[in-house]
Write a protein that holds these residues in place. Structure first.
Motif, PDB file in Angstrom:
ATOM      1  N   TYR A  76       2.206 -14.057-111.657  1.00  0.00           N
ATOM      2  CA  TYR A  76       1.086 -13.444-112.372  1.00  0.00           C
ATOM      3  C   TYR A  76      -0.152 -14.322-112.277  1.00  0.00           C
ATOM      4  N   ARG A  99      -0.266  -5.294-109.374  1.00  0.00           N
ATOM      5  CA  ARG A  99       0.443  -4.957-110.604  1.00  0.00           C
ATOM      6  C   ARG A  99       1.389  -3.779-110.382  1.00  0.00           C
ATOM      7  N   TRP A 113       5.012  -9.093-115.951  1.00  0.00           N
ATOM      8  CA  TRP A 113       4.971  -9.308-114.497  1.00  0.00           C
ATOM      9  C   TRP A 113       6.363  -9.657-113.970  1.00  0.00           C
TER      10      TRP A 113
END
Lengths: 371, 435
Positions: free
Chosen positions: A3, A12, B152
């Motif tokens: 990330y 994403r 994520w």
């Protein structure tokens, strides 16, 4: 690839859904999917399912505390790796199920589970929760993580299950018994169709933080949230706020859910109600709601003795008195509620006569009663 | 080490049932000495224990109301939580929940579980709920900066998504179904997974008046409790005959097989009595036993499952299987508890499930348009009437949807129900009726 906070939307992924359950099924389950013929409970907490292919799967069901640290889950993984080829599942009532594909693998698994204890002495993996016994108590968060609770959850469940431990491990009830706990009327756990429901309730109207309410709450939403129309707008010291007609409040807390400036939890005011006789299976009789039989018990941490005592009283009276296959609610209906209170020794008070909407449907409109 | 002594919580380490306090202490001890590069406070479990002890002393909780946090683009899946004593317990100052969409019926490989454990040890408190009431795996306690990081890793590395919270579709949930149950009348796991995938947008972006729950039960036994808590309950059933193995029935009568799969083994109930335990308990009295053979008048059977549950080796569900569709269950807030109401008595449940999708989308359109803020579908059904729901769904009235017909005669006739409509002429009326 990790990330990147300076470019959060790059690469994403969203809306991928859960992992496909097919990736996680044990091979014996996969091979016999939709081909199961029958099952047997070999002993409490141990099931065998037999397939039309002739294959069998043996399940060992153990209770869990629902709140689990990752160290504990890793231990569950170690056990599953050692005995179950790396597969394990949970049940909707927070039990853990270890499955093996051969009877010979059962005993070592059970012995392994049996010997594991927490440092404080409690069992990590109690076997049981099957058949005409007590299964694990499903519950909500309580004081550990919720913002509207009227009682704790994990602590009450621990206190009750310690006392009913033998009934988790034995199958000596007339039928299955499901106990559930919701720590407030929001009922995230939807406990209203349980044999015994432990429900956190409030008894004091909301306090009103006039100082902050106008800024922190949408006043029309707070007003609309009240099912009895007890809230109306007002101005206090020049600030917009609300007032509550206390005699109309039935302490549901819905206003607090909409408006943080109306807290109602209290050391004395909040506690536990007990409901009994609900079921959701269609077996023999249709599903039915639980009914309030103890309107209030105080919060008594850490062991909630009055709550535990009342539950034991109800449960053991039912165990002695009911017929085979009769759920707790069906037993109460058969003997009549006047007998229920007599036999359990629970006091019947005016709080148990419904005075909310549709109350009339619960009043007796006949002369058929028992002296 | 915990900031304060926890004598009351320590009491809950005693007794035989698994102690959540011991579990939390175990986690706290592991965090104290781990070499993992922890991204949330090392003392999180200690502070949570201390905070709990304070709640036990005060007899009220110590979490602030609400907290709006989330991941980009989602309106659900994360529940913000802040402690109301942050100075005393800084390690749980913010302690947000992440709901992780569970695989159908909670099967896992240890490989996957270990990855989740690693993620949550590093970026969260290490505490979980296995599982929450709606079914999600609950990761309990992390800080705001970690949310995107966790999301994520969850999506990229573990290929798993968040579940639902707020006024949206909650994470769909199902029973174990055909994976390990002989009673499953349709593939609950597949339907649950398909619907979860289909309705990701409804799951993650709140657009409804209030929460909406699907739950999928494979048979009328209802192991996932859909009839009590789902706005749409899909409950497996069949419409042909119960299959009977007469030899196996005789084996039950002869005592060779234990009734109810051995569920009553903890007590001596005497020998199995088929008359008393099956024939007389049948709610429609549609069964007979002549000493050799069991007869079922299937036309009168209401598929309550009792005989099948009692003699699982002799009786099997029929072969023409599908599901009943019911709507509107909820817990008491606001209008009181409701069970789901039967709207479609029988539907075949087969891929690609178009009929069921059309039904649910019709219901959503109706509810989204007419539902009040925080009004569950079941409450709107009460307000607008079951007939209206059936009309919206294009369904004909069916006696299976009711327990009994209405006892009040206050029928909302429509103009088209009356020949010639409602228009009348008062002058014509006065010709025959003086003032």
């Amino acid at each position: 690839m990790a990330y990147n906070p300076s470019d959060p939307m790059k690469d994403r992924i969203t809306d991928i859904g859960p992992r496909n359950y097919e990736d996680f099924l044990p091979p014996v389950i996969k091979r016999n999917f939709g081909r199961w013929l029958y099952h047997d409970i070999l002993e409490p907490g141990v099931l065998v399912h037999v397939s039309e292919t002739g294959e069998k799967v043996y399940t060992v069901r153990v209770g869990g505390a629902r709140l689990m640290g990752v160290q504990h889950i890793r231990e569950i993984c170690d056990i599953a790796d050692k005995h179950c080829d790396g597969h394990v599942r949970w049940t909707t009532r927070n039990n853990i199920e270890f499955m093996v594909d051969a009877e010979a693998k059962l005993k070592p698994l059970m012995e392994d589970l049996e010997k594991r204890k927490f440092a404080g002495g409690s069992h990590k993996f109690p076997r049981g929760g099957t058949g005409a016994g007590l299964t694990n108590i499903v519950h909500t968060q309580g004081w550990i993580h919720c913002h509207t609770p009227a009682t704790d959850a994990s602590g009450v469940v621990k206190a009750v299950m310690d006392e009913l431990y033998d009934d988790f491990q034995k199958m000596r009830f007339p039928a299955q018994v499901r106990i559930s706990l919701a720590c407030c009327l929001n009922m995230c756990g939807a406990v209203h169709c349980s044999d015994i429901a432990i429900l956190g309730i409030h008894r004091m109207p909301p306090m009103i933080d006039h100082e902050n309410l106008g800024n922190m709450c949408e006043i029309p939403l707070a007003i609309a949230a009240c099912p009895t129309g007890a809230i109306k707008p007002t101005t206090v010291d020049g600030k917009k706020s609300v007032e509550v007609k206390n005699e109309r409040c039935m302490f549901c807390g819905n206003c607090y859910t909409m408006c943080p400036c109306m807290p109602l939890a209290d050391e004395v005011g909040s506690g536990i109600a007990l409901l009994v006789g609900g079921k959701l299976s269609n077996r023999i009789s249709p599903p039915m709601f639980s009914k309030v039989v103890v309107p209030f018990l105080p919060n008594e941490p850490p062991r909630w003795p009055q709550t535990v005592e009342a539950i034991k009283k109800i449960l053991y009276t039912y165990m002695e008195d009911a017929k085979k296959y009769e759920r707790l609610g069906n037993w109460a209906q058969r003997i009549g509620w006047e007998r229920f209170f007599e036999k359990t020794g629970l006091p019947f008070t005016e709080h148990l006569i419904d005075d909310y909407r549709f109350a009339y449907t619960t009043w007796r409109t006949s002369t058929q009663f028992k002296f | 080490m915990a900031k304060r002594k926890t004598p009351m919580l320590d009491e809950l380490e005693k007794g035989r049932w698994p102690s959540f306090v011991s579990d939390m202490k175990q986690e706290a001890a592991a965090r104290e000495k781990t070499k993992v590069d922890l991204q949330t406070p090392r003392e999180a479990c200690d502070d949570l224990l201390s905070l709990m002890e304070l709640s036990y002393e005060d007899k009220v909780g110590h979490w602030k109301h609400g907290g709006i946090v989330g991941v980009f683009g989602y309106g659900g899946g994360v529940i913000g939580r802040y402690c109301d004593q942050p100075e005393q317990f800084p390690a749980v100052r913010d302690f947000h929940t992440m709901r992780v969409n569970q695989p159908s019926s909670y099967f896992y490989t240890t490989e996957h579980l270990r990855k989740i454990c690693d993620l949550w040890e590093r970026r969260g408190s290490g505490l979980t709920n296995m599982h929450g009431s709606t079914g999600d795996m609950i990761l309990l306690g992390t800080t705001t900066p970690q949310l995107e990081e966790i999301f994520w890793e969850l999506t990229h590395d573990l290929k798993q998504d968040l579940g639902g919270s707020g006024s949206n579709l909650r994470t769909p949930n199902c029973c174990i179904g055909k994976a390990r149950c002989e009673f499953a009348c349709y593939d609950t796991q597949h339907l649950c997974h398909s619907f979860t995938m289909e309705y990701q947008d409804e799951l993650h972006r709140p657009a409804f008046p209030y929460k909406f729950k699907f739950k999928f039960d494979g048979c009328p036994n209802g192991c996932v409790a859909s009839i009590a808590r789902a706005d749409m309950s899909v409950i497996g059933t069949w419409r042909d005959d119960i299959r009977i193995d007469q030899e196996a029935v005789r084996a039950y009568v002869g005592g060779d097989f234990k009734p109810n799969a051995g569920a009553h083994a903890g007590r001596n109930w005497g020998p199995f009595d088929i008359e008393k335990e099956v024939i007389h308990l049948c709610p429609t009295h549609c069964m007979a036993w002549d000493g050799k053979n069991l007869k079922i008048n299937n036309k009168e059977c209401i598929r309550c499952m009792h005989c099948i549950n009692t003699m699982p080796r002799a009786l099997r569900i029929g072969e023409d299987t599908g599901a009943s569709i019911l709507f509107g269950a909820k817990a008491p807030i606001l209008e009181g508890a409701q069970l789901s109401t039967l709207v479609v008595p029988f539907m075949k449940i087969e891929e690609p499930y178009d009929e069921l999708k059309e039904l649910i989308e019709n219901v959503w359109d109706w509810w989204s348009e007419g539902g009040k803020n925080r009004e569950r579908l079941g409450e709107m059904m009460q307000r607008e009437g079951l007939g209206k729901l059936m009309e919206v769904c294009g369904l004909k009235a069916d006696p299976r949807s009711i327990k009994e017909p209405r006892s009040n005669p206050y029928i909302f006739w429509k103009e088209e129900d009356v020949a010639g409509g409602w228009e009348r002429d008062i002058k014509e009326y006065r010709k025959k009726h003086q003032k």
